[in-house]
Design an enzyme around this catalytic site. Structure first.
Site, PDB file in Angstrom:
ATOM      1  N   ASP A 109       0.817  -1.218   0.000  1.00 30.28           N
ATOM      2  CA  ASP A 109       0.000   0.000   0.000  1.00 30.28           C
ATOM      3  C   ASP A 109       0.851   1.270   0.000  1.00 30.28           C
ATOM      4  O   ASP A 109       1.993   1.240  -0.449  1.00 30.28           O
ATOM      5  CB  ASP A 109      -0.962  -0.052   1.209  1.00 30.28           C
ATOM      6  CG  ASP A 109      -2.320   0.564   0.890  1.00 30.28           C
ATOM      7  OD1 ASP A 109      -2.354   1.753   0.561  1.00 30.28           O
ATOM      8  OD2 ASP A 109      -3.329  -0.151   0.977  1.00 30.28           O
ATOM      9  N   HIS A 126      -4.167   6.184   2.874  1.00 28.78           N
ATOM     10  CA  HIS A 126      -4.771   4.959   2.339  1.00 28.78           C
ATOM     11  C   HIS A 126      -4.238   3.703   3.028  1.00 28.78           C
ATOM     12  O   HIS A 126      -5.003   2.850   3.489  1.00 28.78           O
ATOM     13  CB  HIS A 126      -4.493   4.932   0.832  1.00 28.78           C
ATOM     14  CG  HIS A 126      -5.186   3.857   0.064  1.00 28.78           C
ATOM     15  ND1 HIS A 126      -4.673   2.584  -0.061  1.00 28.78           N
ATOM     16  CD2 HIS A 126      -6.336   3.873  -0.654  1.00 28.78           C
ATOM     17  CE1 HIS A 126      -5.497   1.867  -0.821  1.00 28.78           C
ATOM     18  NE2 HIS A 126      -6.507   2.629  -1.195  1.00 28.78           N
ATOM     19  N   SER A 162     -11.058  -0.540  -2.170  1.00 31.36           N
ATOM     20  CA  SER A 162      -9.851  -0.527  -1.335  1.00 31.36           C
ATOM     21  C   SER A 162     -10.184  -0.786   0.122  1.00 31.36           C
ATOM     22  O   SER A 162      -9.377  -1.334   0.858  1.00 31.36           O
ATOM     23  CB  SER A 162      -9.170   0.844  -1.390  1.00 31.36           C
ATOM     24  OG  SER A 162      -8.328   0.944  -2.490  1.00 31.36           O
TER      25      SER A 162
END
Ligand SMILES: *[C@@H]1O[C@H](CO)[C@@H](O)[C@H](O)[C@H]1NC(C)=O
Ligand SMILES: *[C@@H]1O[C@H](CO)[C@@H](O)[C@H](O)[C@H]1NC(C)=O
Ligand SMILES: *[C@@H]1O[C@H](CO)[C@@H](O)[C@H](O)[C@H]1NC(C)=O
Ligand SMILES: *[C@@H]1O[C@H](CO)[C@@H](O)[C@H](O)[C@H]1NC(C)=O
Ligand SMILES: *[C@@H]1O[C@H](CO)[C@@H](O)[C@H](O)[C@H]1NC(C)=O
Ligand SMILES: *[C@@H]1O[C@H](CO)[C@@H](O)[C@H](O)[C@H]1NC(C)=O
Ligand SMILES: *[C@@H]1O[C@H](CO)[C@@H](O)[C@H](O)[C@H]1NC(C)=O
Ligand SMILES: *[C@@H]1O[C@H](CO)[C@@H](O)[C@H](O)[C@H]1NC(C)=O
Ligand SMILES: *[C@@H]1O[C@H](CO)[C@@H](O)[C@H](O)[C@H]1NC(C)=O
Ligand SMILES: *[C@@H]1O[C@H](CO)[C@@H](O)[C@H](O)[C@H]1NC(C)=O
Length: 768
Positions: free
Chosen positions: A152, A223, A543
């Protein structure tokens, strides 16, 4: 440390100037990064290792480079990564000529240009029924000893979600590392966050002279912090997003260990780095890989995730990935890889609400995420056609400053929000039924209501003598019905490059997920210039769905160390729930709220506790996937890229993988077909069992199963059956997906093993 950083940046700067100068003066040779696959078995014996071999190949290219062909990006070709575990080969920065020379090297299989990866973003625990006293949490000891590798954007190690609290030591087999880097040192890992690495040679090669703004595993986007805490974050009490969704936050597998592989940087996101991250993760010894990103429009043999996850699967590592956010059109999905779990996104049963209370006492529940308790008490309510389109800042300036205005449903909500942002409007009521409106973060006090409630407000505002209203923010409503629904944005199957396997596999919560965030990226704004930061953020995307499934896979791994990745996926698929919390079929927000097809949600919403004890599983071995590859019209080289060896056995090509779901495809010219599937199920229940089939055929097709009863004498016994789909084209079938199911029901009712059946148009000509 600061001094060293200063010096290297200074050097980089000078180097950058030099490069610019060269670029201007020379008729430059353009170089780019290529990912190169090699046949390791052809390594000349003079080399001690394949790294040595690869460096030597690049070195020989270098010596051919004459001074006149110095290029603007780099003075010579160079090696970025050597891939050892999940692929055999390397990535290198090469010119076209150098690539042509390289192709003549013994052992060369294939090369393709580096490419960009798509990141899939735009009280889940209770919703998934995980509970401390029974089921998957206690059975797996909350995922203790299971290592989840997250590929990620990095991680914020100081976040409460990544503190070790009640964990002690970590699995002895762990070979990973906590790498030092900018604002990140090895002491930042602990028994929860057990590893952190970063990979950016691909970014640097693509942007020569670039200054990597955070040259370490630290997250600058949020994220990776969000996905990691969703999959395996520790308990954090009193978590909330500005008063919304407050409660104790924790990951799906709260005792699992996390390892971050940062492959996405503010400066770029490249396949060569993704492949390097996965290569290292497998070598380090992760049990699960969670990867919330994908490559669009690439065949399996050029998709780094497909290539790397094949080796991962061979080593027993479960790879869980996101379907993408390109829905709702058919054929938009990525990561439709047979040996990977592909996760679609659904909504959850929680709304971030604002209560609109009219002067006559009527209360309407709306949606809002305004990040404060704005004081809008008993204000004038205005419905005035002059500006109720709410799309002209000029007209909106006429709004009295002590009023809440009503905005008509009109085009895009975001345009209305934009227009109002520049005015003194104190509060506004919008009308929308679109899913994305429900999580609208306005930077001034507004609330969205549904079009079915709008007439009540208009009627009151236009008939009452002194209409007034109050809006209360920071309300959270649980048990919203119906939920889940398929999220509008989630990408749909069939998988363009591998349509013969039903994808996605399953759905998990993806909309409005609360999880940890970084303090350096604002999560909300008030007015034009007050930016707010929060330890938690609420965001949506596949996601966010992927790490939920990764967390459940980690729990299943912890409860069943002997299961293969295919068995874990099978357990999740055959126990997934196709019904919502009103016991009706899950609806599709992208398809006018009609019943969702398996091409949108796979088998349905994951049901972790049921997956613990699925009764039967559809297993598959690495050889089964090879047989599948052999049935495609791939060349030997293309197959070898994935299998990493020429010694795969193609004597038994078989497109009919032992998969826990069924898809039959028709094209424009198909009038009818009969397709037969062979399946073998393994009894993982305790002792003898008898199962009977219950079929529901897709509209327009006939389906048969034979035999209709499966009898198992003991645990681990296998039984086979055959399923036949007879399809006859109907005039109305143009691009229509029809679907049904096969459910094996145990005689005592203890287990039901459900497989979705889809009959779908072959939307995309994938060019085989
Ligand atoms: C690189 O970025 C860092 C952090 O933003 C900054 O301090 C440094 O001056 C930059 N160096 C160059 C050469 O731009
Ligand atoms: C771990 O510790 C937290 C508090 O830090 C506690 O709330 C939680 O119940 C503990 N969990 C387990 C499984 O021991
Ligand atoms: C790492 O960070 C910790 C805490 O900020 C600090 O105490 C320690 O000295 C650092 N270690 C190194 C090797 O820089
Ligand atoms: C604003 O909305 C009204 C009503 O839908 C429309 O007639 C007008 O063209 C829109 N104006 C702008 C600037 O978009
Ligand atoms: C609507 O707003 C316009 C502009 O401020 C104003 O002239 C008009 O009187 C208002 N209409 C009503 C019904 O209040
Ligand atoms: C959606 O459903 C409604 C009610 O069933 C119908 O009136 C409308 O035409 C449908 N819209 C689309 C785009 O199918
Ligand atoms: C492979 O090619 C053959 C012959 O061209 C064709 O009959 C077959 O359908 C193709 N298979 C796939 C999976 O595309
Ligand atoms: C390939 O697999 C088949 C069974 O599918 C087996 O009979 C054959 O011996 C295998 N060949 C090699 C070279 O391993
Ligand atoms: C359908 O048939 C037409 C005419 O034979 C042909 O041109 C077309 O390629 C076919 N389409 C598909 C999807 O096979
Ligand atoms: C399965 O069914 C039997 C009755 O046939 C029952 O005794 C047993 O408790 C059930 N097992 C589970 C796990 O529910």
């Amino acid at each position: 440390m600061m001094f060293v950083n200063g010096v290297s940046h200074h050097l980089l700067f000078i180097l950058g100037l030099l490069l610019l100068a060269f670029h201007a003066n020379s008729s430059s040779v353009e170089r780019s990064t290529y990912i190169v696959h090699m046949d390791k078995s052809l390594m000349p014996k003079t080399f001690s290792s394949h790294q040595h071999w690869f460096s030597s190949i690049i070195h020989s290219l270098k010596s051919r480079t004459t001074t006149s062909s110095l290029d603007g990006h780099s003075f010579s070709p160079y090696l970025l990564y050597s891939y050892d575990n999940v692929a055999h080969g390397f990535s290198a920065f090469l010119s076209k000529e150098e690539l042509e020379t390289l192709k003549k090297s013994p052992g060369f299989i294939s090369a393709y240009k580096d490419k960009y990866v798509t990141l899939d973003t735009t009280h889940t625990i209770e919703f998934l029924s995980l509970n401390p006293t029974s089921g998957l949490w206690p059975a797996s000891n909350y995922g203790d000893d299971v290592i989840v590798g997250v590929i990620d954007t990095g991680i914020w190690p100081e976040s409460d979600s990544f503190q070790a609290n009640n964990l002690s030591s970590f699995p002895a087999r762990w070979k990973g590392e906590c790498e030092d880097g900018q604002d990140f040192n090895s002491s930042m890992c602990n028994w929860k966050l057990i590893g952190a690495r970063y990979f950016n040679k691909g970014v640097i090669a693509a942007n020569p002279g670039v200054n990597i703004s955070m040259n370490s595993a630290r997250d600058t986007m949020g994220h990776g912090t969000h996905t990691s805490s969703t999959a395996g974050g520790n308990y954090v009490d009193d978590a909330s997003f500005y008063g919304y969704a407050s409660g104790t936050a924790r990951g799906i597998a709260p005792r699992a260990r996390l390892a971050m592989y940062k492959v996405i940087f503010d400066e770029g996101r490249y396949a060569s780095d993704v492949l390097a991250g996965m290569d290292k993760a497998v070598d380090d010894g992760v049990d699960i890989i969670s990867i919330s990103m994908g490559f669009d429009e690439v065949p399996l043999y050029e998709d780094p995730i497909a290539i790397a996850s094949f080796a991962a699967m061979e080593k027993g590592v479960v790879v869980s990935s996101s379907a993408g956010n390109a829905g709702p059109a058919l054929g938009t999905l990525h990561n439709g890889i047979p040996w990977v779990m592909t996760v679609a996104a659904g909504t959850i049963d929680r709304s971030f609400a604002g209560n609109l209370i009219l002067g006559n006492g009527e209360t309407i529940i709306g949606w809002t995420m305004f990040p404060a308790s704005a004081y809008l008490d008993d204000m004038r309510l205005i419905y005035n056609k002059t500006y109720s389109a709410c799309n002209s800042t000029k007209l909106l300036r006429k709004v009295p400053s002590d009023a809440i205005i009503f905005c008509d449903k009109n085009g895009f909500l975001y345009d209305q929000v934009d227009a109002i942002s520049g005015t003194n409007v104190r509060g506004a009521i919008f009308v929308s039924d679109r899913e994305e409106s429900f999580e609208m973060g306005t930077n001034w006090p507004g609330v969205v209501i549904s079009s079915k409630d709008a007439p009540v407000v208009i009627n009151y505002a236009t008939t009452d003598k002194r209409p007034s209203a109050t809006i209360k923010f920071q309300q959270t409503i649980l048990g919203t019905k119906p939920a889940p629904a398929v999220a509008l944005y989630t990408s749909r199957g069939p998988s363009p490059y591998f349509p013969g396997i039903l994808k996605p596999d399953i759905m998990a919560p993806g909309s409005q997920v609360l999880a940890s965030w970084i303090p350096t990226d604002p999560t909300a704004r008030i007015g034009p210039n007050v930016y707010l930061s929060s330890e938690f953020n609420v965001i949506s995307g596949t996601s966010m769905a992927c790490p939920h499934a990764s967390g459940v896979a980690a729990l299943l791994r912890g409860a069943h160390w002997d299961w293969s990745p295919a068995a874990i996926k099978s357990a999740l698929v055959t126990t997934a729930n196709p019904l919502d919390n009103t016991q009706n079929p899950i609806r599709d927000n992208g398809l006018n709220f009609t019943s969702a097809s398996p091409l949108a949600m796979g088998a349905g919403q994951i049901d972790p506790n049921k997956a613990l004890d699925p009764g039967l599983i559809y297993d598959a071995t690495p050889q089964d996937y090879v047989n599948l590859l052999c049935s495609m019209n791939y060349t030997q080289n293309q197959i070898q890229i994935i299998t990493r060896s020429k010694n795969y056995n193609c004597s038994n090509p078989n497109a009919d993988l032992n998969y826990p779901s069924f898809i039959a495809l028709y094209n424009d010219n198909t009038t009818s077909f009969v397709q037969t599937f062979q399946r073998t199920v393994t009894n993982v229940g305790e002792g003898a069992a008898t199962y009977k089939a219950r079929l529901s055929a897709p509209e327009g097709s006939e389906v048969e199963v034979s035999p209709e009863t499966l009898v198992f004498g003991k645990k681990y016994e296998k039984q086979s059956y055959e399923l036949t789909i007879k399809y006859t084209k109907n005039k109305d079938d143009e691009h229509k997906v029809s679907f049904g199911e096969l459910v094996w029901i145990e005689d005592n009712g203890n287990h039901t093993v459900r497989s979705p059946i889809a009959v779908s148009p072959l939307v995309i000509d994938s060019g085989f």
